[in-house]
Design a protein around this motif. Sequence first.
Motif, short mmCIF file in Angstrom:
data_model
loop_
_atom_site.label_atom_id
_atom_site.label_comp_id
_atom_site.label_asym_id
_atom_site.label_seq_id
_atom_site.Cartn_x
_atom_site.Cartn_y
_atom_site.Cartn_z
N ASP A 109 0.81 -1.22 0.00
CA ASP A 109 0.00 0.00 0.00
C ASP A 109 0.84 1.27 0.00
O ASP A 109 0.31 2.37 0.14
N GLY A 110 2.15 1.13 -0.14
CA GLY A 110 3.02 2.30 -0.22
C GLY A 110 3.53 2.81 1.11
O GLY A 110 4.18 3.85 1.16
N TYR A 111 3.26 2.08 2.21
CA TYR A 111 3.84 2.49 3.49
C TYR A 111 5.35 2.29 3.41
O TYR A 111 5.82 1.26 2.92
N GLN A 112 6.10 3.25 3.89
CA GLN A 112 7.55 3.14 3.88
C GLN A 112 8.00 2.32 5.07
O GLN A 112 7.60 2.57 6.20
N VAL A 113 8.85 1.31 4.79
CA VAL A 113 9.37 0.45 5.83
C VAL A 113 10.89 0.50 5.76
O VAL A 113 11.47 0.16 4.74
N GLU A 114 11.50 0.97 6.83
CA GLU A 114 12.95 0.96 6.90
C GLU A 114 13.39 -0.33 7.54
O GLU A 114 12.95 -0.67 8.64
N LEU A 115 14.22 -1.08 6.84
CA LEU A 115 14.87 -2.24 7.42
C LEU A 115 16.22 -1.73 7.90
O LEU A 115 17.02 -1.25 7.10
N ALA A 116 16.46 -1.80 9.18
CA ALA A 116 17.66 -1.18 9.74
C ALA A 116 18.44 -2.15 10.61
O ALA A 116 17.90 -3.11 11.16
N THR A 117 19.72 -1.86 10.72
CA THR A 117 20.61 -2.60 11.59
C THR A 117 21.58 -1.61 12.21
O THR A 117 21.88 -0.57 11.60
N TYR A 118 22.01 -1.88 13.43
CA TYR A 118 22.95 -0.98 14.07
C TYR A 118 24.27 -1.00 13.30
O TYR A 118 24.66 -2.03 12.76
N THR A 119 24.92 0.14 13.22
CA THR A 119 26.19 0.22 12.52
C THR A 119 27.23 -0.60 13.27
O THR A 119 27.11 -0.80 14.48
N PRO A 120 28.26 -1.09 12.56
CA PRO A 120 29.27 -1.91 13.23
C PRO A 120 29.90 -1.23 14.45
O PRO A 120 30.16 -1.88 15.44
#
Length: 126
Positions: A109-120
């Motif tokens: 439906d166009g919802y923005q989803v950020e897939l994130a991970t902590y930086t090293p």
Amino acid sequence: MRIHASCLDHVVLNVSDLDASRRWWSTLTGVRATRDHEGEVSFVIGAQAIRLRQGVPAPGGSISVCLMADASIDELHQRAEELHAVHGDVHPRTAATAPAQALTIADPDGYQVELATYTPEGAPIP
């Protein structure tokens, strides 16, 4: 009154096609959906839930959800590819507890989803 540290219990997203969205979010999160007594589809992730409700979606760009993953940014990119999700480049983000890197995709439906991970070099702040 004080709000609990883990105060966010759930988020509800109105979706145009409940079955298609259920499949997409299940593939994204790796979580099996449950249905509650009100007919909403829930994905319980940790102590929070994402709920999907049949209805008129919010206007494009009005809702963005960030999901922190225990994965490398390459693994997150691979998941986006599995979903055939249009995505941008990896970008730095300021997460709630530490620096992160993210890949933004869009749900059906166009919802923005950020897939994130902590930086090293970053680690969550307890």
